[in-house]
Design an enzyme around this catalytic site. Structure first.
Site, PDB file in Angstrom:
ATOM      1  N   THR A  71       0.831  -1.200   0.000  1.00 19.05           N
ATOM      2  CA  THR A  71       0.000   0.000   0.000  1.00 19.05           C
ATOM      3  C   THR A  71       0.868   1.254   0.000  1.00 19.05           C
ATOM      4  OG1 THR A  71      -1.897  -1.063   1.057  1.00 19.05           O
ATOM      5  CG2 THR A  71      -1.713   1.312   1.297  1.00 19.05           C
ATOM      6  N   ASN A 150      -5.252 -10.002  -7.768  1.00 21.74           N
ATOM      7  CA  ASN A 150      -5.339 -10.608  -6.443  1.00 21.74           C
ATOM      8  C   ASN A 150      -6.644 -11.355  -6.187  1.00 21.74           C
ATOM      9  OD1 ASN A 150      -6.316  -7.757  -6.495  1.00 21.74           O
ATOM     10  ND2 ASN A 150      -7.006  -8.250  -4.431  1.00 21.74           N
ATOM     11  N   GLN A 178       1.094 -10.111  -6.143  1.00 20.70           N
ATOM     12  CA  GLN A 178       0.694 -11.520  -6.269  1.00 20.70           C
ATOM     13  C   GLN A 178       1.574 -12.294  -7.246  1.00 20.70           C
ATOM     14  OE1 GLN A 178      -1.400 -13.037  -4.386  1.00 20.70           O
ATOM     15  NE2 GLN A 178      -2.524 -11.350  -3.437  1.00 20.70           N
ATOM     16  N   HIS A 200       4.353 -10.290   3.074  1.00 22.79           N
ATOM     17  CA  HIS A 200       3.449 -11.262   3.686  1.00 22.79           C
ATOM     18  C   HIS A 200       2.661 -12.087   2.678  1.00 22.79           C
ATOM     19  CE1 HIS A 200      -0.613  -9.259   3.376  1.00 22.79           C
ATOM     20  NE2 HIS A 200       0.155  -8.223   3.137  1.00 22.79           N
ATOM     21  N   THR A 236      13.268   5.181  10.784  1.00 21.87           N
ATOM     22  CA  THR A 236      14.218   4.092  11.047  1.00 21.87           C
ATOM     23  C   THR A 236      13.768   2.809  10.365  1.00 21.87           C
ATOM     24  OG1 THR A 236      14.757   5.057  13.198  1.00 21.87           O
ATOM     25  CG2 THR A 236      15.328   2.733  12.853  1.00 21.87           C
ATOM     26  N   CYS A 324      -8.541  -6.430   1.822  1.00 17.61           N
ATOM     27  CA  CYS A 324      -8.597  -5.002   2.155  1.00 17.61           C
ATOM     28  C   CYS A 324     -10.012  -4.450   2.094  1.00 17.61           C
ATOM     29  CB  CYS A 324      -7.691  -4.215   1.212  1.00 17.61           C
ATOM     30  SG  CYS A 324      -5.951  -4.648   1.427  1.00 17.61           S
TER      31      CYS A 324
END
Length: 380
Positions: A71, A150, A178, A200, A236, A324
């Site tokens: 995203t 997806n 994907q 993920h 960071t 989502c």
């Protein structure tokens, strides 16, 4: 029996990835921007990860930006290029079946004065190439097309899309979320300006992603603060998750061919077994121009909410589409773009698998669907 068949939403983190991440958390915990030895130690792992990811895609390490996920990567690429190139033109192109992290960005840009052309797709989810050619204009500055959808698993003809866009002044962004782990991606084969992935979806941790930006691509970066990621993304770096992403990417690439064969076999078994059980269904998308890990099926005898509930009660975990949009009652925009039948999306379910999925699990799913079909057949 429990079966997880929602891998397009997210995948389990692989044990090897967890081991790598825990080592960083416990031993190499320094801030990679610190100049002392502990900071330099963390920087070493960050730099090694960047080199590994760059090598995987066939690009320069300096062209890799670590992000929080797809995203952020999609938002950064699309808005960043559009804003930077606005002096050349305000016309943008995408397709009607993109992920919402792409579509919602284009909708926002329209509200800001940009003009967007949304390309049609056919009943297999393939972008209309002729429409793409005709849509390109002198003031077109960006085209954004996803590699693999997806919801239906359709693979876009990216070489053709790339060649068409290359003949114009526009830059090409690709959402490859994907595709990783299912297709070999050598960015040197294309003229891609920017590409997005997230860990993920292929056995890595949530909250870690990559944005590839080709050298000299004009992009406005709006996340300000520190000078991390060579001043392109302040904040960071999350070294443990970046290392986890890199390990997951390495494992996915190493087993790409074997995993693809396994997943295509499972996909075929799923379809054939449903046919043998005489369950009425239709495939949404393509059986040939698609990856093996996603199967989207239309079941005319039951609405999707009821099907999902009954499968969940049987220990089978699937979804109706993009994770989502969970909780939304709006029918799939992907299926709405593919079919004239507005009711089809209300009766369609996405099943998505990973390399750990088994034939036994596939047969269990088909057996439970068969039971559901006969229950509703008798009630009708």
């Amino acid at each position: 029996m429990e079966v997880y068949a929602d891998s397009a939403a997210t995948t389990p983190v692989k044990p090897e990835v967890i081991t790598k991440m825990m080592d960083i958390y416990e031993t190499h915990y320094g801030n990679p921007s610190s100049i002392h030895s502990i900071g330099r130690d963390a920087r070493k792992y960050l730099d090694e990860s960047r080199r590994t990811v760059a090598k995987f895609f066939g690009v320069k390490p300096s062209e890799i930006i670590f992000t929080s996920g797809a995203t952020e990567s999609n938002n950064t690429a699309i808005k960043g290029i559009a804003y930077q190139q606005a002096h050349k033109g305000k016309h943008l192109i995408t397709s009607k079946i993109e992920h919402h992290s792409v579509l919602h960005v284009f909708e926002q840009l329209e509200r800001e004065g940009f003009e967007v052309t949304y390309l049609d797709v056919d009943t297999e989810g393939i972008v209309n190439l002729q429409q793409l050619r005709e849509a390109l204009r002198e003031d077109t500055v960006l085209v954004s097309i996803m590699f693999v959808n997806n919801e239906i698993g359709t693979v876009q003809p990216m070489y053709d899309i790339d060649a068409i866009v290359a003949e114009s002044n526009a830059l090409l962004h690709v959402d490859a979320v994907q595709a990783v782990g299912h297709l070999p991606i050598d960015i040197q084969d294309f003229n891609i300006a920017a590409l997005s992935i997230t860990a993920h979806k292929f056995g890595g941790p949530k909250g870690a992603g990559v944005l590839y930006v080709k050298a000299d691509t004009p992009v406005t970066y709006w996340q300000l603060g520190g000078e991390q990621e060579t001043k392109r993304r302040a904040g960071t770096e999350n070294v443990p998750q970046i290392v986890g992403l890199t390990e997951a990417l390495t494992l996915a690439n190493a087993n790409l061919d074997d995993n693809n064969v396994h997943l295509m076999n499972l996909k075929n078994l799923f379809i054939v077994t449903l046919q043998e059980r005489s369950v009425p269904f239709e495939i949404n998308g393509s059986m040939t121009d698609s990856t093996g890990h996603i199967v989207n099926l239309y079941f005319p005898f039951i609405d999707v909410e009821t099907m999902l509930t009954l499968l969940d009660l049987s220990g089978i975990y699937v979804s109706s589409g993009s994770a989502c949009t969970a909780g939304s009652t709006t029918p799939s925009h992907v299926l709405a773009a593919m079919y004239e039948n507005d009711d089809r999306a209300k009766h369609s379910v996405r099943f998505s698998f990973n390399e750990l999925s088994t034939e036994q699990e596939i047969k269990y799913i088909t057996m439970e669907i068969h039971k559901i079909y006969h229950k509703f057949k008798e009630e009708v």
